[in-house]
Design an enzyme around this catalytic site. Sequence first.
Site, short mmCIF file in Angstrom:
data_model
loop_
_atom_site.label_atom_id
_atom_site.label_comp_id
_atom_site.label_asym_id
_atom_site.label_seq_id
_atom_site.Cartn_x
_atom_site.Cartn_y
_atom_site.Cartn_z
N ARG A 66 0.84 -1.20 0.00
CA ARG A 66 0.00 0.00 0.00
C ARG A 66 0.88 1.26 0.00
NH1 ARG A 66 -5.85 0.38 0.63
NH2 ARG A 66 -6.13 2.62 0.68
N LEU A 94 -6.55 7.83 1.34
CA LEU A 94 -5.27 8.39 0.92
C LEU A 94 -4.22 8.10 1.99
CD1 LEU A 94 -6.77 11.67 -0.49
CD2 LEU A 94 -5.70 9.84 -1.82
N THR A 109 -15.57 15.15 -0.75
CA THR A 109 -17.01 15.30 -0.58
C THR A 109 -17.58 13.98 -0.08
OG1 THR A 109 -19.09 15.76 -1.70
CG2 THR A 109 -17.35 14.83 -3.08
N HIS A 110 -18.44 14.09 0.92
CA HIS A 110 -18.98 12.88 1.57
C HIS A 110 -20.51 12.96 1.62
CE1 HIS A 110 -19.05 9.38 4.12
NE2 HIS A 110 -19.92 10.00 4.89
N ASP A 142 -7.97 14.40 6.57
CA ASP A 142 -6.87 14.09 7.49
C ASP A 142 -6.66 12.58 7.48
OD1 ASP A 142 -8.82 13.00 9.09
OD2 ASP A 142 -8.70 14.53 10.66
N ALA A 143 -5.89 12.06 8.44
CA ALA A 143 -5.52 10.64 8.38
C ALA A 143 -6.67 9.71 8.74
CB ALA A 143 -4.33 10.39 9.31
N GLY A 144 -7.76 10.23 9.28
CA GLY A 144 -8.88 9.38 9.66
C GLY A 144 -9.84 9.13 8.50
N ASP A 146 -12.97 10.14 6.99
CA ASP A 146 -13.98 11.21 6.94
C ASP A 146 -14.03 12.02 8.24
OD1 ASP A 146 -14.71 10.31 4.35
OD2 ASP A 146 -16.04 8.81 5.21
#
Length: 201
Positions: A66, A94, A109-110, A142-144, A146
């Site tokens: 990955r 990402l 966008t979510h 960010d790293a989470g 959403d």
Amino acid sequence: MSARLVVLVSGAGTNLQALLDACADPAYGARITAVGADRDGIEGLARAGRAGVPTFVTRLKDHDTRDGWDAALTEAVAGHAPDLVVSAGFMKLLGKRFLDRFAGRVINTHPALLPSFPGTQAARDALDHGVKVTGCTAHFVDAGVDTGPIIAQRAVPVLDDDDEDSLHERIKAAERPLLVETVGRLVREGWTIESRKVRIG
Ligand code: GRF
């Protein structure tokens, strides 16, 4: 000078299309310099092709790890020197390398009112939970999953006879103008983020 956008997609690309249409007006303040995807043969890439926008595909399965995929995607995007990266229906998380490289300049966008219903099945989760109102969120990544700072949101009603598709389509009808408006304001007015609170202008 208009801002340079790289848009990432995994599917139909109707949000991408809304951005392509908006960028046709020079007053919008942005242009799409490339569209990237994690898979071939999707309508999102075809939309970019028809608009004459360069495309690239970086598939996870072409990489041993990955991290290798993350590095390849980072380089592919960096090659187009974006001011802003827009994840518009990109169905992969990402990686760290990517987010470090484009720190604070990646938006997503979510199809839900975050922090409710993060993840890949937001419309189904909202329906299963029985909420009467859901919506869409434009947020920094960010790293989470959403979890990043929220830029803008719009509410959408859930109707009694909705199924996942009808609800998701109603959400997407709100999502496209919200994304167009949000990206336009960000590039034209600039922004600040202070303890999660995003201010445009
Ligand atoms: C959007 O609802 C997006 O938020 C979600 O997938 C959908 C993509 O739609 N993650 P499209 O490919 O832009 O039509």
